[in-house]
Design a protein around this motif. Structure first.
Motif, PDB file in Angstrom:
ATOM      1  N   ARG A   3       0.833  -1.197   0.000  1.00 39.26           N
ATOM      2  CA  ARG A   3       0.000   0.000   0.000  1.00 39.26           C
ATOM      3  C   ARG A   3       0.866   1.245   0.000  1.00 39.26           C
ATOM      4  O   ARG A   3       1.965   1.253   0.525  1.00 39.26           O
ATOM      5  CB  ARG A   3      -0.886   0.026   1.253  1.00 39.26           C
ATOM      6  N   ALA A   4       0.307   2.301  -0.572  1.00 43.12           N
ATOM      7  CA  ALA A   4       1.002   3.584  -0.550  1.00 43.12           C
ATOM      8  C   ALA A   4       0.981   4.131   0.872  1.00 43.12           C
ATOM      9  O   ALA A   4       0.017   3.938   1.612  1.00 43.12           O
ATOM     10  CB  ALA A   4       0.317   4.560  -1.508  1.00 43.12           C
ATOM     11  N   SER A   5       2.037   4.809   1.253  1.00 42.15           N
ATOM     12  CA  SER A   5       2.117   5.408   2.581  1.00 42.15           C
ATOM     13  C   SER A   5       1.187   6.605   2.671  1.00 42.15           C
ATOM     14  O   SER A   5       1.035   7.385   1.729  1.00 42.15           O
ATOM     15  CB  SER A   5       3.552   5.848   2.869  1.00 42.15           C
ATOM     16  N   LEU A   6       0.567   6.739   3.830  1.00 46.36           N
ATOM     17  CA  LEU A   6      -0.289   7.891   4.105  1.00 46.36           C
ATOM     18  C   LEU A   6       0.438   8.936   4.948  1.00 46.36           C
ATOM     19  O   LEU A   6      -0.119   9.989   5.258  1.00 46.36           O
ATOM     20  CB  LEU A   6      -1.546   7.440   4.860  1.00 46.36           C
ATOM     21  N   ALA A   7       1.677   8.636   5.335  1.00 46.17           N
ATOM     22  CA  ALA A   7       2.408   9.477   6.276  1.00 46.17           C
ATOM     23  C   ALA A   7       2.600  10.909   5.772  1.00 46.17           C
ATOM     24  O   ALA A   7       2.719  11.829   6.571  1.00 46.17           O
ATOM     25  CB  ALA A   7       3.758   8.854   6.602  1.00 46.17           C
ATOM     26  N   GLY A   8       2.620  11.107   4.478  1.00 50.35           N
ATOM     27  CA  GLY A   8       2.854  12.438   3.931  1.00 50.35           C
ATOM     28  C   GLY A   8       1.625  13.333   3.909  1.00 50.35           C
ATOM     29  O   GLY A   8       1.742  14.529   3.648  1.00 50.35           O
ATOM     30  N   LEU A   9       0.455  12.771   4.179  1.00 47.73           N
ATOM     31  CA  LEU A   9      -0.760  13.591   4.171  1.00 47.73           C
ATOM     32  C   LEU A   9      -0.787  14.494   5.392  1.00 47.73           C
ATOM     33  O   LEU A   9      -0.333  14.130   6.471  1.00 47.73           O
ATOM     34  CB  LEU A   9      -2.003  12.710   4.156  1.00 47.73           C
ATOM     35  N   ASP A  10      -1.341  15.672   5.232  1.00 43.73           N
ATOM     36  CA  ASP A  10      -1.446  16.643   6.324  1.00 43.73           C
ATOM     37  C   ASP A  10      -2.667  16.309   7.175  1.00 43.73           C
ATOM     38  O   ASP A  10      -3.647  17.042   7.206  1.00 43.73           O
ATOM     39  CB  ASP A  10      -1.540  18.057   5.737  1.00 43.73           C
ATOM     40  N   CYS A  11      -2.591  15.135   7.857  1.00 44.54           N
ATOM     41  CA  CYS A  11      -3.741  14.646   8.613  1.00 44.54           C
ATOM     42  C   CYS A  11      -3.261  13.661   9.677  1.00 44.54           C
ATOM     43  O   CYS A  11      -2.580  12.690   9.362  1.00 44.54           O
ATOM     44  CB  CYS A  11      -4.718  13.957   7.654  1.00 44.54           C
ATOM     45  N   SER A  12      -3.618  13.909  10.919  1.00 46.68           N
ATOM     46  CA  SER A  12      -3.212  13.021  12.012  1.00 46.68           C
ATOM     47  C   SER A  12      -3.826  11.633  11.874  1.00 46.68           C
ATOM     48  O   SER A  12      -3.202  10.639  12.242  1.00 46.68           O
ATOM     49  CB  SER A  12      -3.616  13.631  13.357  1.00 46.68           C
ATOM     50  N   ILE A  13      -5.047  11.552  11.355  1.00 46.69           N
ATOM     51  CA  ILE A  13      -5.686  10.247  11.156  1.00 46.69           C
ATOM     52  C   ILE A  13      -4.902   9.439  10.124  1.00 46.69           C
ATOM     53  O   ILE A  13      -4.630   8.256  10.319  1.00 46.69           O
ATOM     54  CB  ILE A  13      -7.163  10.403  10.750  1.00 46.69           C
ATOM     55  N   ALA A  14      -4.513  10.087   9.030  1.00 51.66           N
ATOM     56  CA  ALA A  14      -3.747   9.399   7.992  1.00 51.66           C
ATOM     57  C   ALA A  14      -2.421   8.898   8.527  1.00 51.66           C
ATOM     58  O   ALA A  14      -2.016   7.762   8.267  1.00 51.66           O
ATOM     59  CB  ALA A  14      -3.520  10.329   6.796  1.00 51.66           C
ATOM     60  N   ARG A  15      -1.713   9.724   9.310  1.00 49.47           N
ATOM     61  CA  ARG A  15      -0.434   9.290   9.869  1.00 49.47           C
ATOM     62  C   ARG A  15      -0.622   8.118  10.828  1.00 49.47           C
ATOM     63  O   ARG A  15       0.194   7.202  10.876  1.00 49.47           O
ATOM     64  CB  ARG A  15       0.267  10.464  10.556  1.00 49.47           C
ATOM     65  N   THR A  16      -1.702   8.129  11.599  1.00 49.62           N
ATOM     66  CA  THR A  16      -1.995   7.033  12.517  1.00 49.62           C
ATOM     67  C   THR A  16      -2.293   5.757  11.744  1.00 49.62           C
ATOM     68  O   THR A  16      -1.780   4.686  12.062  1.00 49.62           O
ATOM     69  CB  THR A  16      -3.168   7.399  13.441  1.00 49.62           C
ATOM     70  N   LEU A  17      -3.128   5.872  10.711  1.00 52.96           N
ATOM     71  CA  LEU A  17      -3.443   4.698   9.902  1.00 52.96           C
ATOM     72  C   LEU A  17      -2.222   4.151   9.179  1.00 52.96           C
ATOM     73  O   LEU A  17      -2.133   2.950   8.927  1.00 52.96           O
ATOM     74  CB  LEU A  17      -4.553   5.025   8.896  1.00 52.96           C
ATOM     75  N   ASP A  18      -1.269   5.015   8.877  1.00 52.01           N
ATOM     76  CA  ASP A  18      -0.044   4.544   8.245  1.00 52.01           C
ATOM     77  C   ASP A  18       0.692   3.563   9.157  1.00 52.01           C
ATOM     78  O   ASP A  18       1.372   2.658   8.685  1.00 52.01           O
ATOM     79  CB  ASP A  18       0.858   5.731   7.904  1.00 52.01           C
ATOM     80  N   VAL A  19       0.518   3.714  10.470  1.00 51.84           N
ATOM     81  CA  VAL A  19       1.178   2.833  11.431  1.00 51.84           C
ATOM     82  C   VAL A  19       0.288   1.645  11.815  1.00 51.84           C
ATOM     83  O   VAL A  19       0.741   0.513  11.844  1.00 51.84           O
ATOM     84  CB  VAL A  19       1.582   3.616  12.703  1.00 51.84           C
ATOM     85  N   ILE A  20      -0.997   1.884  12.110  1.00 52.13           N
ATOM     86  CA  ILE A  20      -1.847   0.807  12.644  1.00 52.13           C
ATOM     87  C   ILE A  20      -2.977   0.398  11.706  1.00 52.13           C
ATOM     88  O   ILE A  20      -3.819  -0.403  12.084  1.00 52.13           O
ATOM     89  CB  ILE A  20      -2.445   1.181  14.020  1.00 52.13           C
ATOM     90  N   GLY A  21      -2.983   0.914  10.491  1.00 54.71           N
ATOM     91  CA  GLY A  21      -4.100   0.669   9.587  1.00 54.71           C
ATOM     92  C   GLY A  21      -4.006  -0.579   8.728  1.00 54.71           C
ATOM     93  O   GLY A  21      -4.922  -0.872   7.968  1.00 54.71           O
ATOM     94  N   GLU A  22      -2.921  -1.322   8.825  1.00 51.42           N
ATOM     95  CA  GLU A  22      -2.835  -2.572   8.071  1.00 51.42           C
ATOM     96  C   GLU A  22      -3.870  -3.560   8.597  1.00 51.42           C
ATOM     97  O   GLU A  22      -4.192  -3.569   9.780  1.00 51.42           O
ATOM     98  CB  GLU A  22      -1.432  -3.183   8.197  1.00 51.42           C
TER      99      GLU A  22
END
Length: 164
Positions: A3-22
């Motif tokens: 999956r593409a990383s969400l870490a670069g999005l300007d959003c705390s939810i996206a950064r969180t899902l990048d870590v625990i969203g698998e």
């Protein structure tokens, strides 16, 4: 497929899902919150492929959510323990469980009860204001740009603040 990383999005939810969203990660965390800390226990209880579990545990350790500790006489085998960062995810998992129990109920009722040991009653998560203690219904919340957001007059959060 990676999956593409969400870490670069300007959003705390996206950064969180990048870590625990698998897919398996919240279930791996659930197992650890239930006291299963060893690879074999987690793998057996979830029925997850060993390579997938290895990848999820590695990511959680790298993200500072879990720490790996040796155990046994030689310390050659490992178990996984929650860090403070990891323990802070418990309300998230409890809220997901509560939502599932309400909107996707199992035929015989919830598979797990969570009891508040201080009072002995079933616990249900409740989001409250850290200032006044009142509940936080969605229609009483106003998201505004935080200090980490660049001013963009067309961004919905900026328009909400300015009423435009």
């Amino acid at each position: 497929m990676k999956r593409a990383s969400l870490a670069g999005l300007d959003c705390s939810i996206a950064r969180t899902l990048d870590v625990i969203g698998e897919w398996w990660t919240p279930l791996v965390l659930r197992e650890i919150f239930l006291g299963r800390r060893r690879f074999e226990e987690i793998q057996r209880d979830l029925g997850i492929a060993r390579n997938v579990l290895t990848a999820r545990l590695t990511r959680l350790v790298e993200s500072g959510i879990l720490e790996r500790r040796g155990y046994g006489p030689s310390g050659a085998r490992s178990e996984y323990r929650l860090t403070e960062r990891g323990r802070d995810l418990y309300p998230v998992l409890l809220t997901l469980q509560n939502w599932g129990d309400r909107w996707l109920p199992a035929e015989g009722g919830p598979p797990t009860r969570v009891v508040h040991t201080a009072c002995g009653h079933d616990a249900a998560p409740r989001l409250v204001c850290g200032h006044c203690g009142d509940g936080l219904p969605a229609d009483e919340l106003l998201p505004l740009p935080g200090p980490g957001r660049e001013e963009d007059p067309d961004h919905p959060l900026v328009r909400a603040r300015t009423g435009t």
